[in-house]
Motif scaffolding. Sequence first.
Motif, PDB file in Angstrom:
ATOM      1  N   ALA A 144       0.808  -1.143  -0.004  1.00  0.00           N
ATOM      2  CA  ALA A 144      -0.098   0.113   0.092  1.00  0.00           C
ATOM      3  C   ALA A 144       0.951   1.399  -0.072  1.00  0.00           C
ATOM      4  O   ALA A 144       0.454   2.264  -0.206  1.00  0.00           O
ATOM      5  CB  ALA A 144      -0.837   0.061   1.128  1.00  0.00           C
ATOM      6  N   ASP A 145       2.262   1.392   0.283  1.00  0.00           N
ATOM      7  CA  ASP A 145       2.775   2.294   0.468  1.00  0.00           C
ATOM      8  C   ASP A 145       3.970   2.437  -0.846  1.00  0.00           C
ATOM      9  O   ASP A 145       4.637   3.432  -0.914  1.00  0.00           O
ATOM     10  CB  ASP A 145       3.987   2.059   1.799  1.00  0.00           C
ATOM     11  N   LEU A 146       3.539   1.684  -1.735  1.00  0.00           N
ATOM     12  CA  LEU A 146       4.478   2.029  -3.013  1.00  0.00           C
ATOM     13  C   LEU A 146       4.048   3.210  -3.778  1.00  0.00           C
ATOM     14  O   LEU A 146       2.801   3.599  -3.836  1.00  0.00           O
ATOM     15  CB  LEU A 146       3.989   0.734  -3.928  1.00  0.00           C
ATOM     16  N   GLY A 147       4.758   3.780  -4.320  1.00  0.00           N
ATOM     17  CA  GLY A 147       4.897   4.962  -5.266  1.00  0.00           C
ATOM     18  C   GLY A 147       4.162   4.825  -6.166  1.00  0.00           C
ATOM     19  O   GLY A 147       3.948   3.815  -6.807  1.00  0.00           O
ATOM     20  N   PRO A 148       3.593   5.773  -6.952  1.00  0.00           N
ATOM     21  CA  PRO A 148       3.001   5.860  -8.173  1.00  0.00           C
ATOM     22  C   PRO A 148       3.520   5.370  -9.584  1.00  0.00           C
ATOM     23  O   PRO A 148       2.738   5.354 -10.427  1.00  0.00           O
ATOM     24  CB  PRO A 148       2.105   7.222  -8.246  1.00  0.00           C
ATOM     25  N   ASP A 149       5.128   5.775  -9.729  1.00  0.00           N
ATOM     26  CA  ASP A 149       5.582   5.648 -10.836  1.00  0.00           C
ATOM     27  C   ASP A 149       6.184   4.243 -11.205  1.00  0.00           C
ATOM     28  O   ASP A 149       7.056   3.758 -10.519  1.00  0.00           O
ATOM     29  CB  ASP A 149       6.802   6.456 -10.681  1.00  0.00           C
ATOM     30  N   GLY A 150       5.484   3.156 -11.775  1.00  0.00           N
ATOM     31  CA  GLY A 150       5.592   1.852 -12.177  1.00  0.00           C
ATOM     32  C   GLY A 150       6.840   1.730 -12.918  1.00  0.00           C
ATOM     33  O   GLY A 150       7.545   0.820 -13.143  1.00  0.00           O
ATOM     34  N   LEU A 151       7.501   3.047 -13.711  1.00  0.00           N
ATOM     35  CA  LEU A 151       8.243   3.071 -14.560  1.00  0.00           C
ATOM     36  C   LEU A 151       9.553   3.061 -13.675  1.00  0.00           C
ATOM     37  O   LEU A 151      10.702   2.975 -14.314  1.00  0.00           O
ATOM     38  CB  LEU A 151       8.264   4.186 -15.441  1.00  0.00           C
TER      39      LEU A 151
END
Length: 317
Positions: A144-151
Motif C-alpha cells: 500500500a506504500d508503493l509510489g505511483p511511478d511503476g516506470l
Amino acid sequence: MNFPLMRGFDHINVAARLDPVAAVRDRELGERIQRYPKIFPAGSPDFGHAVQFGNEWRIGSLGADDPSSARYSLAIDLRTAAEETDPATARAMLAAAARLDPEDGEQLAKDEWETGDRRYRIIRIEKFILIGDRVMEPPRSTDADLGPDGLLRDHPLDPAAPCGQWEAQLRLNLVGRMPVPGTVPDIIRTEARHAIRTHPGVVLLPPTFLALEIEDDAWGPLTGGDDPEETRDRLARHFTDLLPRFRDFQGDPASAAELAEWAAIADGIRATPGHSFSVRGREFRTVRVCRMLRLGRDGPESPRPSDQERYGLPTGA
C-alpha cells in the motif's frame, strides 16, 4: 570515457538491524516465502534503460515489452535531457536519439550509448510470482506504500545496500534459477545459464500487479497496474471502458443488457474488499508480480540474443 565497474554486484549485505519500515517489509516477505515457497515465471521479460553516472547506476525507465520499444523510450529521454546540458553533450544525445528513433529508415539495434559523463544501457527485467498450494501470492500489506511511478524512474541499483535475511534468501534462490526443461527452447536455457555466469548478482525491484479471472481452475490476466488499488480500478474499467470499445471496433456493439451487466460487474469490483473476490458469479484475484534484475561486473544485464530474435530484430551492438 572509462566508466567504473559496479561495486558489490555479486554481494548481499545482510544487516542485523534494519530501519522499522524495512524490517516490517522483510518480516512480511519471510511469511510469504513460507506460505508461497515456489517461484513461477510471470511471462516474457520487460525492458527499459538504466543510466550510469560515476559509480552509480539508476533506472531511467521500465515498462517496454521488447528491446526495440525500450530504445524508442530511451530516445525520448535523450531528447529531453539534451535540453538541459552543454552543447557538445546535447549534440551527442540528439545524434544517439536520431539513430534509435529515426525519421526515416530502421532503428539501430544498439543497446549501449555513451554521451558525455553518462552511459545508457537497455536492460532486461525478469518477472515471477510466488506460489503455494496452487495459489498465487496476493498483494502484501506493505504494498500500500508503493509510489505511483511503476516506470521506476531514478530508482537506484545498489546491490550492496543493507537488506534483511529474507530478502537475502530470496535473492539467493533467484541467482541460479533456470527455466524448467521442456518449457522453453534449448537456446533460452543456454542463454540463462550464460547469464548466471556473467551476471551472478540479483536485485529485487518494486512489484507490479495483475488482475486475473479464475474459471474452472484456469486463470487469465485481464489487466494490471502499479499498485493494488490502481489494478482494481483498471479491472473495473476493463468492463465499462475497454469491452464496449472493443465491441464497437469489431462492428458488433454491445447490447443494452450487456452494458448493464458490465456496469454491475464494475460496481461490484469497486465495492468488494480483498484481493480474492466474487462478483455476479465471476471469480477475480489480484496477484503480486515480483521483478528482478541481474547484475554483472560491468552493470545490469542487457537483452539476450533470443529477446532480440523473438521480435525479428538483430542482436544489439
